[in-house]
Structures are given as C-alpha cells and as structure tokens.
Design an enzyme around this catalytic site. Structure first.
Site, short mmCIF file in Angstrom:
data_model
loop_
_atom_site.label_atom_id
_atom_site.label_comp_id
_atom_site.label_asym_id
_atom_site.label_seq_id
_atom_site.Cartn_x
_atom_site.Cartn_y
_atom_site.Cartn_z
N SER A 190 0.83 -1.19 0.00
CA SER A 190 0.00 0.00 0.00
C SER A 190 0.87 1.26 0.00
O SER A 190 1.67 1.45 -0.92
CB SER A 190 -0.93 -0.05 1.21
OG SER A 190 -1.95 0.90 1.12
N ASP B 118 -9.09 -4.15 -5.80
CA ASP B 118 -8.54 -3.51 -4.61
C ASP B 118 -9.26 -2.18 -4.38
O ASP B 118 -9.27 -1.33 -5.26
CB ASP B 118 -7.04 -3.26 -4.81
CG ASP B 118 -6.33 -2.80 -3.54
OD1 ASP B 118 -6.89 -1.95 -2.83
OD2 ASP B 118 -5.21 -3.27 -3.29
N HIS C 98 -7.55 -5.58 -0.33
CA HIS C 98 -6.42 -4.66 -0.45
C HIS C 98 -5.11 -5.40 -0.22
O HIS C 98 -4.90 -5.98 0.83
CB HIS C 98 -6.57 -3.54 0.58
CG HIS C 98 -5.51 -2.50 0.51
ND1 HIS C 98 -5.03 -2.00 -0.68
CD2 HIS C 98 -4.82 -1.86 1.50
CE1 HIS C 98 -4.10 -1.08 -0.43
NE2 HIS C 98 -3.96 -0.99 0.88
#
Length: 471
Positions: free
Chosen positions: A209, A407, A435
């Site tokens: 991320s 996602d 995610h």
C-alpha cells in the site's frame, strides 16, 4: 494498510500542506551523512522471539550535524542459511510496522523466514519513532465523528473550526521542526541508512500500500542500491491528491458491489432485495439517517454519526475477512443500533479499548501535509515538499509491482501505471477482492514473490493472473 483518502481528506479539508519547496527536497551530499552509514545496531530480545533496536538518523538531512532522532526497529532472525535482511513496510502512512510484524509471525512464508532476517520499523513521526501528537482523546473522538459532508452554514463552520484546531494542536504538541521532517522523502533516506546498518549491499524490500509509494521513492533516490523490491497494492506516484481521491472513490464503489453480490448469497445478509442498486440505495439512506440523528450505541457514550458509519463501512471493505462483520453490523444498523459500525471505525482509526488512540491518524495527516503540497492547508504550520511526479528508478534491477483487480484502496490501474513508469517494472496480477495480495491466500503469487525475493530473478509479468491469484 492504505489509509483511504476518500474518508480522511474530507476530515481535513484545508489541513493538507500548502505548496512550496522546502529544504527536504534538496539532498545533502553523501559525505555529509557518512557518519550515519555503517552504524552498528544493538539488538536486544523484546519478547516472543523478536529482537528490537533503534537507528540514529538526522532529523533534517540538509543539516546532518543537527538534531538526531531514533527510528525504532524490530526483527525476526533468520531460521536457516541467511541471505540478508528483508525490510517490510505495511502501509499507512502512519501505521506501525513494529506492531504489525509483532502481531503476526506467519506473514512471511517459511521459505523467506529461513533465508532472511525479517525486519520492520516505525517510520519517522510514527509509533515509537518521534511520534507526531496532536489532539487528546476527547477531541479526537469529536473530530472523527464530525460531519464530513456539511449541509448548512453551521456544519461548514464546524468543519473549518476542526481544520484549524487540528493544525494548532499538532504545532503545539509536536512542534514545527518535527512536522517539517516527517515526509516520505526523508523516510526513504532513513531506509538507506537502515540498509547500511543491516549490513546489506542492496536493499531487499516488500512494501504494501503506502509502502509502495515509500519504496518507489527509495528506488528513484537509490536505484543501484536495490537487491530485490516488491511493491504490493501499488500507488501511482504520478497522481495528484485529487486524482488519487477520485480513484479511491471508484475503488470503494467496486468493492462495495463485490461485497453486496457476496452478501446476497449469505443467510445473514441484511438486504431484502438482492439487487445491487436497491442495496446501494439502502446504504445511502442509512448514511442520511445517521446524518439527521446519530444511531444508538450500547458500547459507550459516543455518537454514531454519518462520519462514523462511513468509516465503519469502508474499513470492512479492505478484506473479504471483514465482510461477515459488515453484514452483522449492517443488520444492527438498519435497526438503529450502530455499535458494531462504531467498533469497526475504532479499529480503523486506531482507537484502543481504553479509549486512547495510537498516533496513526495524526501521523497520516502530518505525513500527507509535507508529501502533497497540491492539497490546500491554510492552517498547517509548515510547507510541503515538491516531488517529481513520476518514478523511473533508472539503473535499478527488476522491481516487481503487484496489483489486485478489485482492490478498493489502491485500484489495479495504479499498479499498471507504476510498473510502466519504472525502467524495469514487472507487473503481477492478482484477480481477487481486497487490499494487497501477498500472504492473502494467492498461493501462486506468493510462490512467485518468494522465489524472486530469494533469487533476485524476476518472474514473468502476469505469471499469476487468475481468480485469487491461483494458477
């Protein structure tokens, strides 16, 4: 995790940094920071097989002889024939890498555990590394429950008041000097000092991320100091903050539809009409209801406002593991009880059972304040840092970029964009919900990543395309 801008940005409209180029964007010459390189880390046992230490870095890399800060680190020593260290960043910005690694020894596979010391850290401004502090518990509760979509003058005025109050509190409790130097640029430089202190000629790195943004910035600064790098749940560094926000709005819309279609198959699904459009209208009605009057809460005395409901909804969409909890929370919420949505929001916001907060939300806002000068912030006490938009990392070895097709927080097209920007980007696709991908059940993809991290030989692009990443 990747903090979702669609939730946070409205909270701080007017709080993210004003434009301007600060000294942090001008790197000090290598010889000026040479004292920090090669420092010897003093590891000590910190429970459950982990070891902990701190790394010395300059607060301001343009003035390396000035104030020093310490970066807190944690590691799991290799269990077999050691190659070196693998450094992890789990996302944020603002998330504690120490807490995340300490909570799960199994995140990295046994094959990685055998060959690498698994290392994580709290970036500057986060957790145990000179943490940013702003509001006390009661004011954090109030700010996070305040209306992010003001409908009248009074609500607009309250929103502006919180913008100003948050910036004022951060300045008072953290100081302008720290706030000016918590951005990703200096965190990336910290990672290179860390690489040297770990004794590795080249960095082996897994970023998730926001960790992909940090890793990409490192790659652009130090392309020849990379051994192997995986960027999972990739952000596109070329996007402006408004473009990123729009992309996330779309991503959470896709995730909501996936959740609803799965919900319709479950016995405990709270939607009577098994139609996506009808269910989305009912969710919108729930938000409007909470805007008019907060939902009940049997946990404590706080109000379950529209902002809390929205945060709870989106928090549960990060992983399919959250979907059963969201079904239960919505079942209660449609009856007027928002307790479970409140607890989902608490988990996302870092509110602990004793009512205190970890500093993740405060650090998230402060880091974005110096990373994204294009976002307005009339009250923020320091100026932001200007970055080059795209990342090329010319001269690097192959860098693996992983994108998950549905996602919510970092939509798949961002992974494609980052892989295309990098001079040697290799894109792997995980056809799944949720995610990020690694250690999430995509066995083929995990094997490809592990093989690359151990051998430093890149996989074929798209090698694990297919439902759930299995091939």
């Amino acid at each position: 995790m990747r903090r979702f801008i669609t939730i946070i940005c409205p909270v701080i409209a007017g709080v993210i940094a004003a434009a301007g180029l600060t000294g942090t964007a001008r790197a000090a010459a290598p010889e000026q920071v040479s004292d920090y390189y090669g420092q010897r880390l003093s590891w000590s046992a910190c429970g459950n097989g982990y070891e902990c230490t701190t790394l010395n870095v300059p607060l301001n890399y343009t003035k390396p002889a000035g104030k020093r800060i310490k970066i807190a680190m944690i590691r799991l020593p290799a269990t077999g024939k050691r190659i070196g260290s693998i450094v992890l960043n789990f996302g944020g910005p603002g998330a504690s890498g120490i807490d995340r690694l300490a909570a799960d020894k199994t995140f990295m596979s046994d094959s990685i555990r055998r060959r690498f010391d698994v290392v994580s850290f709290d970036p500057r401004g986060v957790g145990r590394s000179s943490p940013v502090r702003c509001l006390d518990t009661l004011r954090m509760d109030a700010m996070l429950s305040s209306d992010r979509t003001p409908d009248d003058r009074a609500e607009v005025a309250l929103r502006k008041l919180w913008d100003k109050e948050f910036a004022k509190a951060c300045k008072a409790n953290s100081g302008k000097e720290l706030l000016a130097h918590v951005g990703t640029y200096e965190a990336a430089r910290d990672m290179d000092v860390m690489r040297s202190a770990l004794g590795d000629r080249g960095l082996t790195y897994l970023g998730l991320s926001y960790g992909t943004y940090l890793g990409a910035r490192y790659a652009d600064l130090f392309p020849t100091r990379i051994r192997a790098m995986v960027l999972d749940g990739a952000m596109d560094p070329s996007l402006t903050s408004s473009e990123e926000s729009r992309a996330q709005t779309t991503g959470f819309g896709v995730a909501t539809e996936s959740f609803l279609r799965d919900c319709f198959k479950a016995d405990d699904c709270p939607f009577g009409k098994h139609s996506v459009s009808a269910a989305e209208k009912r969710l919108a009605a729930l938000l409007k209801r909470a805007d008019r009057a907060p939902l009940r809460n049997t946990y404590d005395g706080r109000q379950v406002t529209e902002a809390v409901v929205r945060t709870g909804l989106n928090a549960a969409l990060y992983s399919t593991a959250g979907w059963p909890h969201l079904r239960a929370a919505l079942t209660d919420a449609f009856k007027g009880d928002g307790t479970k949505l409140l607890l989902l929001a608490d988990g996302y916001n870092g509110r602990l059972p004793d009512g205190t907060y970890v500093n993740e939300t405060e650090a998230f806002l402060a880091i974005n304040c110096v990373d994204h000068p294009e976002m307005r912030c009339p009250h923020w006490p320091v100026k932001g840092t200007t970055f080059a938009r795209k990342v090329h990392a010319k001269g690097s070895p192959p860098i693996v970029v992983v994108g998950t097709t549905r996602d919510p927080a970092t939509p798949y097209k961002q992974a494609r964009a980052l892989a295309a920007q990098l001079s040697k980007g290799v894109l792997l696709t995980n056809d799944a919900d949720g995610h990020t991908a690694y250690s999430g059940g995509a066995s083929c993809l995990d094997r490809q990543i592990d093989r690359y991290l151990i051998t430093a030989k890149a996989p074929r692009p798209g090698a694990c395309a297919g439902r759930g990443g299995r091939a």
